[in-house]
Design a protein around this motif. Structure first.
Motif, mmCIF file in Angstrom:
data_model
loop_
_atom_site.group_PDB
_atom_site.id
_atom_site.type_symbol
_atom_site.label_atom_id
_atom_site.label_comp_id
_atom_site.label_asym_id
_atom_site.label_seq_id
_atom_site.Cartn_x
_atom_site.Cartn_y
_atom_site.Cartn_z
ATOM 1 N N GLY A 37 0.779 -1.278 0.049
ATOM 2 C CA GLY A 37 0.049 -0.215 0.001
ATOM 3 C C GLY A 37 0.739 1.302 -0.137
ATOM 4 O O GLY A 37 1.957 1.219 0.316
ATOM 5 N N GLN A 39 3.099 4.214 1.019
ATOM 6 C CA GLN A 39 3.590 4.529 2.120
ATOM 7 C C GLN A 39 4.111 6.035 2.321
ATOM 8 O O GLN A 39 4.321 6.709 1.315
ATOM 9 C CB GLN A 39 5.006 3.761 2.239
ATOM 10 N N SER A 40 4.095 6.531 3.403
ATOM 11 C CA SER A 40 4.577 7.771 3.755
ATOM 12 C C SER A 40 5.246 7.932 5.261
ATOM 13 O O SER A 40 4.608 7.624 5.995
ATOM 14 C CB SER A 40 3.267 8.708 3.809
ATOM 15 N N THR A 129 7.464 8.935 0.227
ATOM 16 C CA THR A 129 6.359 8.259 -0.149
ATOM 17 C C THR A 129 6.845 7.395 -1.297
ATOM 18 O O THR A 129 7.441 7.242 -2.140
ATOM 19 C CB THR A 129 5.496 9.406 -0.714
ATOM 20 N N TYR A 132 0.685 4.270 -4.945
ATOM 21 C CA TYR A 132 -0.366 2.991 -4.904
ATOM 22 C C TYR A 132 -0.118 2.198 -5.955
ATOM 23 O O TYR A 132 0.426 2.401 -6.969
ATOM 24 C CB TYR A 132 -1.796 3.582 -5.128
ATOM 25 N N GLU B 299 -2.245 1.412 5.175
ATOM 26 C CA GLU B 299 -2.110 1.428 4.070
ATOM 27 C C GLU B 299 -2.565 0.673 2.889
ATOM 28 O O GLU B 299 -3.014 1.033 1.827
ATOM 29 C CB GLU B 299 -0.400 1.476 3.839
ATOM 30 N N LYS B 302 -5.829 1.990 2.383
ATOM 31 C CA LYS B 302 -6.008 2.980 1.058
ATOM 32 C C LYS B 302 -6.009 2.607 -0.307
ATOM 33 O O LYS B 302 -6.335 2.806 -1.137
ATOM 34 C CB LYS B 302 -4.755 3.760 1.426
ATOM 35 N N GLU B 303 -5.135 1.148 -0.258
ATOM 36 C CA GLU B 303 -5.082 0.637 -1.625
ATOM 37 C C GLU B 303 -6.457 -0.003 -1.917
ATOM 38 O O GLU B 303 -6.849 0.000 -3.114
ATOM 39 C CB GLU B 303 -4.011 -0.458 -1.519
#
Lengths: 144, 366
Positions: A37, A39-40, A129, A132, B299, B302-303
């Motif tokens: 997913g 990342q940040s 970052t 997606y 995360e 979010k995906e």
């Protein structure tokens, strides 16, 4: 005389089909099969301060930084972060600089380490970052 | 027993054409990319004007692209060929299952409880009002049943379920489908700014959209246009309403067998309640439970948001593609007047009920 029996066809109602496809998508994404997913990781440091954070060891990171609220380039910033490595960054003379990785440090695996030392007069921030895996839009063909 | 099912409005022959399905899916993917690109360009345009929130979000762009494609494909004679890929409800249900990851089980139960109370009030009131109004305009009993179910529960799905229960004509379902889309689209666009103008909270606004707009896709669209919180509440409230399909289908089958057809030898089975139950709700609740148990990182959620955006975009494009203006001409103005009258009643009552349940009483986790 024998009568031919019509072969039974397996069919799934729209509701069940949607449920199965939905659950399959959730399973594929949820198990991390297409990646962890987006990342940040953001490090913020006041003048004279040193901060550190862990990040996932991944390739394809995008790096951005600000010095005193203004966008700043980060010289030599790595986009691939390797496991158990320390990546030091420093702000000197109003510029963000990525320093050489100190491979002599022994750190536990399971992540990568970012450190930021602020020797500037203003507050600085460094952001790493990743994108997606599912793009919106998919290709960005018209935008770029 | 009157439990025959009516297929979706797509012609049966078209639904089983593999080349049409594959070509249609490719075309839909191209349209979705176009929607996404336009969405970015429009957001950039508003940003340049100093407007941070894009007021023209992707559901609207998608419906417009779908309507334009609808006209074009009919013009060049490709519409029937690609029809097997136009599955609004399927894409929407897939998206809703994935959306479950964003809604915690606690929120789901809280909003769902308020949603169920609202659903009982709305379905009963709107169903009987539409039934009464349609009676005043002398509509056929089967059309009355299909229309009352569509307006009071969830548009096309409810129309199909009711049509199966009362043995309605296929043209009646096609006609109601066109009416559902015709009324849902303006509501999807107008209700979010109206909610803002009336100063409704996102929770009450979402409950209003969910209680009023007939088709689930447009409910999600209106919620998306308003705010993430409104989208969440609107979806849950609409799902609460959807679960009543089976009960209404069973009651209609019973009524038509005993009162309209007057055949005491044929009694519908209560199994129809389960047959008509929207099973994807099970997937939605399961995913919500998994997310609440911490099965996914933020995360990954979010995906998943990206995944349901794609599914919803497909559904919104299909709303535009589904619209059949020709069907409206065939039955004249009387059913249109009844449908519009019922929609106005639905809109006002839903605002009142949502404000009381989700605003004043705060029964929906507001």
């Amino acid at each position: 005389m024998t009568q031919s029996v019509p072969a039974r066809r397996f069919s799934l109602s729209e509701d069940w089909l949607a449920t199965l496809i939905g659950l399959l998508i959730v399973a594929i994404i949820g198990l991390g099969l297409i990646g962890p997913g987006p990342q940040s990781v953001t490090l913020k440091a006041k003048p004279g301060e040193s901060v550190d954070k862990t990040a996932r060891s991944l390739d394809g990171w995008k790096v951005s930084a600000t010095v005193g609220g203004e966008k700043a380039a980060v010289e030599g910033a790595p986009t691939q972060l390797l496991d158990a490595q320390v990546y030091p960054f420093v702000c000197e003379g109003g510029q963000m600089i990525a320093e050489a990785v100190d491979s002599s440090l022994s750190l536990p695996p399971g992540g990568t380490y970012l450190t930021l030392t602020n020797n500037c007069d203003a507050e600085v921030s460094l952001t790493y970052t990743t994108d997606y895996a599912i793009r919106w839009p998919l290709f960005g063909i018209f935008k770029r | 027993m009157t439990t025959a099912t009516v297929s979706t409005p797509a012609p049966v022959s078209a639904r089983h054409s593999w080349p049409g399905l594959v070509f249609g899916l490719i075309l839909l993917a191209v349209f979705t990319i176009l929607v996404a690109e336009l969405d970015l360009a429009i957001a950039d345009f508003f940003k340049a004007q100093g407007v941070t929130r894009n007021p023209f979000e992707f559901p609207l762009t998608a419906v417009i692209i779908g309507l334009a494609a609808n006209g074009l494909l009919r013009l060049i004679g490709l519409y029937t060929f690609i029809r097997p890929a136009v599955r609004t409800e399927l894409y929407l249900k897939i998206g809703l299952v994935v959306l479950g990851a964003r809604i915690s089980l606690g929120d789901l139960l809280a909003t769902g409880a308020g949603g169920l109370i609202q659903a009982f009030i709305m379905v009963a009131s709107v169903f009987f009002f539409t039934w009464w109004l349609a009676g005043r305009f002398n509509l056929a009993p089967t059309l009355k049943a299909v229309m009352a179910s569509a307006v009071s529960i969830c548009g096309v799905s409810a129309a199909i379920a009711a049509a199966g229960s009362v043995m309605a004509k296929k043209e009646e379902v096609t006609y109601i489908t066109a009416l559902v889309i015709l009324t849902a689209l303006p509501l999807m666009v107008l209700m979010p700014p109206l909610a803002d103008a009336m100063g409704l909270s996102p929770v009450v606004a979402g409950a209003w959209f969910g209680g009023n707009i007939d088709t689930t896709a447009a409910v999600v669209g209106a919620g998306t246009l308003h705010s993430p919180e409104a989208q969440q509440v609107a979806a849950v409230v609409k799902l609460s309403q959807n679960v009543l399909i089976g009960f209404v289908a069973f009651a209609l089958a019973l009524y038509f067998t005993l009162r309209v057809e007057r055949d005491p030898n044929q009694r519908p089975s209560p199994a129809i309640i389960w047959q008509r139950f929207p099973k994807f709700v099970i997937g939605f609740v399961l995913v919500s439970a998994l997310a609440s148990a911490g099965a996914f990182t933020p995360e990954l959620v979010k995906e998943m948001n990206r995944a349901y955006e794609w599914a919803f975009a497909l559904a919104f494009i299909c709303i535009g593609l589904d619209f059949a203006p020709g069907a409206l001409r065939e039955m004249g103005w009387r059913p249109i007047l009844v449908y519009l009258g019922a929609t106005v009643f639905n809109t006002v009552l839903a605002l009142l009920v949502a404000s009381v349940i989700f605003g004043t009483l705060r029964l929906g986790g507001a």
